[in-house]
Design a protein around this motif. Structure first.
Motif, PDB file in Angstrom:
ATOM      1  N   LYS A 225    -102.790 -53.797-104.986  1.00 43.24           N
ATOM      2  CA  LYS A 225    -102.257 -55.161-104.995  1.00 43.24           C
ATOM      3  C   LYS A 225    -102.640 -55.942-106.251  1.00 43.24           C
ATOM      4  CE  LYS A 225    -102.264 -55.678 -99.942  1.00 43.24           C
ATOM      5  NZ  LYS A 225    -102.790 -56.473 -98.801  1.00 43.24           N
ATOM      6  N   SER A 226    -103.691 -55.482-106.946  1.00 44.68           N
ATOM      7  CA  SER A 226    -104.169 -56.234-108.107  1.00 44.68           C
ATOM      8  C   SER A 226    -104.768 -55.299-109.143  1.00 44.68           C
ATOM      9  CB  SER A 226    -105.221 -57.268-107.686  1.00 44.68           C
ATOM     10  OG  SER A 226    -106.392 -56.612-107.225  1.00 44.68           O
ATOM     11  N   ASP A 227    -104.905 -55.811-110.372  1.00 40.39           N
ATOM     12  CA  ASP A 227    -105.550 -55.034-111.435  1.00 40.39           C
ATOM     13  C   ASP A 227    -107.012 -54.741-111.088  1.00 40.39           C
ATOM     14  OD1 ASP A 227    -103.283 -54.934-113.073  1.00 40.39           O
ATOM     15  OD2 ASP A 227    -103.725 -56.892-113.950  1.00 40.39           O
ATOM     16  N   LYS A 228    -107.687 -55.731-110.499  1.00 41.54           N
ATOM     17  CA  LYS A 228    -109.084 -55.535-110.117  1.00 41.54           C
ATOM     18  C   LYS A 228    -109.204 -54.437-109.072  1.00 41.54           C
ATOM     19  CE  LYS A 228    -113.165 -57.926-108.342  1.00 41.54           C
ATOM     20  NZ  LYS A 228    -113.701 -59.220-107.799  1.00 41.54           N
ATOM     21  N   GLY A 229    -108.287 -54.436-108.107  1.00 40.06           N
ATOM     22  CA  GLY A 229    -108.306 -53.393-107.083  1.00 40.06           C
ATOM     23  C   GLY A 229    -108.086 -52.014-107.676  1.00 40.06           C
ATOM     24  N   ALA A 230    -107.205 -51.926-108.680  1.00 36.54           N
ATOM     25  CA  ALA A 230    -106.946 -50.644-109.334  1.00 36.54           C
ATOM     26  C   ALA A 230    -108.177 -50.154-110.081  1.00 36.54           C
ATOM     27  CB  ALA A 230    -105.757 -50.777-110.285  1.00 36.54           C
ATOM     28  N   ARG A 231    -108.881 -51.083-110.757  1.00 38.16           N
ATOM     29  CA  ARG A 231    -110.106 -50.697-111.478  1.00 38.16           C
ATOM     30  C   ARG A 231    -111.182 -50.240-110.497  1.00 38.16           C
ATOM     31  NH1 ARG A 231    -108.771 -55.394-114.462  1.00 38.16           N
ATOM     32  NH2 ARG A 231    -110.302 -56.619-113.301  1.00 38.16           N
ATOM     33  N   THR A 232    -111.305 -50.955-109.390  1.00 33.90           N
ATOM     34  CA  THR A 232    -112.290 -50.591-108.374  1.00 33.90           C
ATOM     35  C   THR A 232    -111.997 -49.206-107.816  1.00 33.90           C
ATOM     36  OG1 THR A 232    -112.762 -52.888-107.740  1.00 33.90           O
ATOM     37  CG2 THR A 232    -113.182 -51.180-106.086  1.00 33.90           C
ATOM     38  N   LEU A 233    -110.735 -48.973-107.463  1.00 34.02           N
ATOM     39  CA  LEU A 233    -110.354 -47.681-106.905  1.00 34.02           C
ATOM     40  C   LEU A 233    -110.585 -46.560-107.918  1.00 34.02           C
ATOM     41  CD1 LEU A 233    -109.114 -46.129-104.531  1.00 34.02           C
ATOM     42  CD2 LEU A 233    -106.861 -46.561-105.537  1.00 34.02           C
ATOM     43  N   GLY A 234    -110.298 -46.827-109.189  1.00 35.50           N
ATOM     44  CA  GLY A 234    -110.508 -45.818-110.225  1.00 35.50           C
ATOM     45  C   GLY A 234    -111.963 -45.395-110.320  1.00 35.50           C
ATOM     46  N   THR A 235    -112.868 -46.364-110.256  1.00 37.78           N
ATOM     47  CA  THR A 235    -114.297 -46.055-110.313  1.00 37.78           C
ATOM     48  C   THR A 235    -114.744 -45.248-109.098  1.00 37.78           C
ATOM     49  OG1 THR A 235    -114.784 -48.053-111.598  1.00 37.78           O
ATOM     50  CG2 THR A 235    -116.612 -47.060-110.370  1.00 37.78           C
ATOM     51  N   LEU A 236    -114.323 -45.682-107.914  1.00 40.77           N
ATOM     52  CA  LEU A 236    -114.716 -44.988-106.690  1.00 40.77           C
ATOM     53  C   LEU A 236    -114.211 -43.549-106.678  1.00 40.77           C
ATOM     54  CD1 LEU A 236    -114.037 -47.827-104.080  1.00 40.77           C
ATOM     55  CD2 LEU A 236    -116.271 -47.036-104.891  1.00 40.77           C
ATOM     56  N   LEU A 237    -112.945 -43.360-107.036  1.00 42.30           N
ATOM     57  CA  LEU A 237    -112.369 -42.020-107.004  1.00 42.30           C
ATOM     58  C   LEU A 237    -112.966 -41.121-108.083  1.00 42.30           C
ATOM     59  CD1 LEU A 237    -108.600 -42.686-106.206  1.00 42.30           C
ATOM     60  CD2 LEU A 237    -110.414 -41.950-104.670  1.00 42.30           C
ATOM     61  N   SER A 238    -113.284 -41.682-109.247  1.00 45.21           N
ATOM     62  CA  SER A 238    -113.889 -40.878-110.312  1.00 45.21           C
ATOM     63  C   SER A 238    -115.179 -40.232-109.823  1.00 45.21           C
ATOM     64  CB  SER A 238    -114.182 -41.743-111.542  1.00 45.21           C
ATOM     65  OG  SER A 238    -112.989 -42.225-112.133  1.00 45.21           O
ATOM     66  N   VAL A 239    -116.034 -41.035-109.208  1.00 50.59           N
ATOM     67  CA  VAL A 239    -117.337 -40.533-108.775  1.00 50.59           C
ATOM     68  C   VAL A 239    -117.213 -39.663-107.526  1.00 50.59           C
ATOM     69  CG1 VAL A 239    -119.641 -41.192-107.997  1.00 50.59           C
ATOM     70  CG2 VAL A 239    -118.498 -42.514-109.793  1.00 50.59           C
ATOM     71  N   LEU A 240    -116.473 -40.141-106.525  1.00 48.69           N
ATOM     72  CA  LEU A 240    -116.420 -39.431-105.249  1.00 48.69           C
ATOM     73  C   LEU A 240    -115.668 -38.112-105.357  1.00 48.69           C
ATOM     74  CD1 LEU A 240    -115.828 -42.433-102.827  1.00 48.69           C
ATOM     75  CD2 LEU A 240    -117.967 -41.238-103.319  1.00 48.69           C
ATOM     76  N   LEU A 241    -114.547 -38.103-106.091  1.00 51.02           N
ATOM     77  CA  LEU A 241    -113.790 -36.854-106.214  1.00 51.02           C
ATOM     78  C   LEU A 241    -114.506 -35.850-107.111  1.00 51.02           C
ATOM     79  CD1 LEU A 241    -110.077 -38.077-106.347  1.00 51.02           C
ATOM     80  CD2 LEU A 241    -111.326 -37.064-104.440  1.00 51.02           C
ATOM     81  N   SER A 242    -115.260 -36.340-108.088  1.00 47.40           N
ATOM     82  CA  SER A 242    -116.069 -35.421-108.900  1.00 47.40           C
ATOM     83  C   SER A 242    -117.129 -34.757-108.031  1.00 47.40           C
ATOM     84  CB  SER A 242    -116.724 -36.170-110.064  1.00 47.40           C
ATOM     85  OG  SER A 242    -115.763 -36.565-111.018  1.00 47.40           O
ATOM     86  N   LEU A 243    -117.751 -35.546-107.154  1.00 43.86           N
ATOM     87  CA  LEU A 243    -118.737 -34.987-106.235  1.00 43.86           C
ATOM     88  C   LEU A 243    -118.078 -33.982-105.299  1.00 43.86           C
ATOM     89  CD1 LEU A 243    -121.531 -34.866-104.924  1.00 43.86           C
ATOM     90  CD2 LEU A 243    -120.915 -36.873-103.569  1.00 43.86           C
ATOM     91  N   TYR A 244    -116.890 -34.334-104.814  1.00 50.39           N
ATOM     92  CA  TYR A 244    -116.188 -33.438-103.895  1.00 50.39           C
ATOM     93  C   TYR A 244    -115.831 -32.118-104.572  1.00 50.39           C
ATOM     94  CZ  TYR A 244    -112.551 -31.565-100.873  1.00 50.39           C
ATOM     95  OH  TYR A 244    -111.806 -30.738-100.080  1.00 50.39           O
TER      96      TYR A 244
END
Length: 261
Positions: A225-244
């Motif tokens: 819904k927002s640029d901030k939300g996209a940045r937040t999601l990018g950070t979360l997915l970068s770390v979590l999917l790398s761990l996965y």
């Protein structure tokens, strides 16, 4: 009952905590011997935007930028000062990012395969395209064989001749085939970078698989819904999917521990 605002605050807080880990991930990926890059659509507030990913060729770690433009600046920022070998499709932005660039064979094969199924060609044209498609697959197998040789570079001349023959435009070729062959002729050397560095991948499947999660997210939620939300999601997915990707069992243990908390 949990409000949307509370969920947003939780995600923002966790993204801020994981930001240093994301930065370390990106530096680590940039330092690997080879990296993969790809991009896909990811909208923000209904506006067409894109998601970019850079993936370590050895570790499989990934770092994303979501809800951004498709311009070269995003690719350059992810690439940084890395001198790693780059594997990607033939999108023009990637051509100037690395000294040694390997183009993806899977993309090339799929393009000829898709043309072979085009309904607007005559039977003769379709048969020619099918033949070209099969020849490209044969060349791919020959390149795989050459990379397993003790001296892969000795196959360069023969493989270049095979590529040149298949990329030569013929009088009966329809316009889409002419365009594809012309592009292939210009890029032959980039499909043979692997002869110089046999350890790198011949396809960009690693990056495509890493972006698959982003594509599914977009299809399910239509982006952010927002640029901030996209940045937040990018950070979360970068770390979590790398761990996965690195340790699925550790990822699940962490997930279950968080559930218990």
């Amino acid at each position: 009952h949990i409000s949307d605002g509370e969920i947003t605050n939780i995600l923002d807080k966790e993204a801020a905590r994981l930001a240093p880990a994301e930065s370390a991930l990106l530096s680590s990926i940039q330092g690997e011997a080879s990296t993969h890059m790809d991009e896909s659509r990811f909208d923000v507030s209904g506006e067409t935007r894109y998601a970019w990913g850079i993936i370590g060729g050895t570790s499989g770690n990934c770092c994303y930028r979501l809800g951004v433009s498709r311009g070269k600046g995003i690719a350059e920022a992810l690439r940084g000062s890395s001198d790693s070998r780059l594997i990607s499709d033939d999108y023009a932005v990637y051509r100037y990012l690395a000294e040694f660039h390997q183009l993806c064979f899977a993309h090339l094969i799929r393009k000829f395969r898709d043309l072979a199924g085009h309904v607007g060609f005559s039977d003769t044209q379709r048969n020619d395209i099918v033949g070209t498609y099969r020849t490209i697959k044969d060349i791919y197998r020959a390149v795989v064989f050459a990379c397993a040789d003790e001296n892969p570079l000795r196959h360069t001349s023969a493989l270049t001749k095979q590529f040149t023959a298949v990329a030569t435009v013929r009088s009966g070729d329809p316009r889409p085939v002419v365009r594809l062959k012309t592009t292939l002729m210009k890029n032959i050397s980039y499909y043979l970078t692997c002869l110089r560095f046999p350890s790198i991948a011949l396809t960009n499947n690693l990056a495509e698989r890493a972006l698959r999660h982003i594509v599914l997210k977009r299809k399910n939620s239509f982006g952010c819904k927002s640029d901030k939300g996209a940045r937040t999601l990018g950070t979360l997915l970068s770390v979590l999917l790398s761990l996965y990707r690195r340790d699925p069992m550790k990822y699940m243990e962490t997930y279950l521990e968080l559930r218990r908390v």
